[in-house]
Design an enzyme around this catalytic site. Structure first.
Site, mmCIF file in Angstrom:
data_model
loop_
_atom_site.group_PDB
_atom_site.id
_atom_site.type_symbol
_atom_site.label_atom_id
_atom_site.label_comp_id
_atom_site.label_asym_id
_atom_site.label_seq_id
_atom_site.Cartn_x
_atom_site.Cartn_y
_atom_site.Cartn_z
ATOM 1 N N SER A 8 0.824 -1.211 0.000
ATOM 2 C CA SER A 8 0.000 0.000 0.000
ATOM 3 C C SER A 8 0.858 1.260 0.000
ATOM 4 C CB SER A 8 -0.919 0.003 1.216
ATOM 5 O OG SER A 8 -0.157 -0.003 2.411
ATOM 6 N N CYS A 70 2.006 -6.748 1.725
ATOM 7 C CA CYS A 70 1.096 -5.900 2.493
ATOM 8 C C CYS A 70 0.167 -6.849 3.233
ATOM 9 C CB CYS A 70 0.306 -4.989 1.559
ATOM 10 S SG CYS A 70 -1.004 -4.041 2.363
#
Length: 252
Positions: A8, A70
């Site tokens: 992200s 992530c």
């Protein structure tokens, strides 16, 4: 060979660093969705949509594999990512984190608590509790602690700031005061940037970073990576908002 690494924001660089050390000669493409960071405060539907849209950028790059570095996207959007890149093997960091935690528990059998330090979305998903509890047994408790302030602080480059230490103190205080030292998993790839701050806040605890476990998992699945050569790894950097990326990222 060419490996994609998606996060992200900048957190996945901690995984990328471990991969570059393990696989010299491999070409990497790093994508950070910095225009939409943090993912961990968003709804599951938003996370799925953002992750799928972001990884579509990898399509023309002919990847041999993709690492979803992530935890939030690995917890909630892995199916959507796989559907976006159906011909590319996709590896999430959650499995590696579980492996690293179980390895740590076998070495630290006295630990009665496994503390999962994660984004709000990852903690709410309960994925680590579901995967760890059957293997840890009834005598070890899995506690999931959301730490929503930490990713924005790290993305701002405040890696040793009083604000950071105050936030960590608030998140871990009741765990360090009420429990004997245990194992704490950094279940967000941003958090290894501030591992020393966690060690300071959790004295006596074993702090687990899953980056090396991701590299080991990839080597098991793709042994040909070790034959890619011995030259320095090349990395292509992609950020959806490059202007917000702190300079220390490129020094890792």
């Amino acid at each position: 060979m060419k490996i994609g690494v998606f996060d992200s924001g900048i957190g996945g660089v901690t995984v990328l660093t471990a991969l570059r050390k393990r696989f010299p000669g491999v070409e990497f493409v790093y994508l950070g969705d910095t225009a939409n960071v943090p993912y961990g405060t968003k709804s599951p539907s938003q996370i799925k949509s953002l992750a799928a849209n972001a990884v579509a950028s990898f399509a023309p790059r002919q990847l041999d594999a993709l690492v979803v570095a992530c935890n939030t996207a690995s917890s909630l959007a892995l199916d959507e990512i796989m559907a976006t890149l159906p011909k590319v093997p996709v590896f999430g960091v959650v499995e590696a984190g579980v492996r690293a935690t179980l390895d740590a528990h076998r070495a630290f059998t006295a630990a009665k608590t496994v503390l999962i330090l994660a984004t709000r979305a990852t903690a709410r998903s309960g994925i680590y509790s579901r995967l760890l509890t059957p293997s840890l047994g009834a005598t070890t408790q899995v506690v999931e602690q959301a730490c929503p302030l930490l990713v924005p602080i790290i993305e701002e480059g405040l890696l040793d700031h009083p604000l950071l230490h105050l936030a960590i103190h608030e998140y871990v205080l009741r765990h360090s005061e009420d429990r004997a030292p245990g194992i704490a998993l950094l279940a967000c790839t941003h958090y290894p940037w501030i591992k020393k701050a966690f060690e300071r806040a959790l004295p006596g605890w074993q702090i687990v970073d899953s980056a090396n476990a991701v590299a080991a998992l990839l080597e098991e699945a793709l042994p040909q990576l070790k034959q890619a050569g011995n030259g320095p790894s090349k990395t292509e950097w992609l950020f959806t908002d490059p202007d917000v990326v702190p300079k220390f990222v490129f020094e890792a």
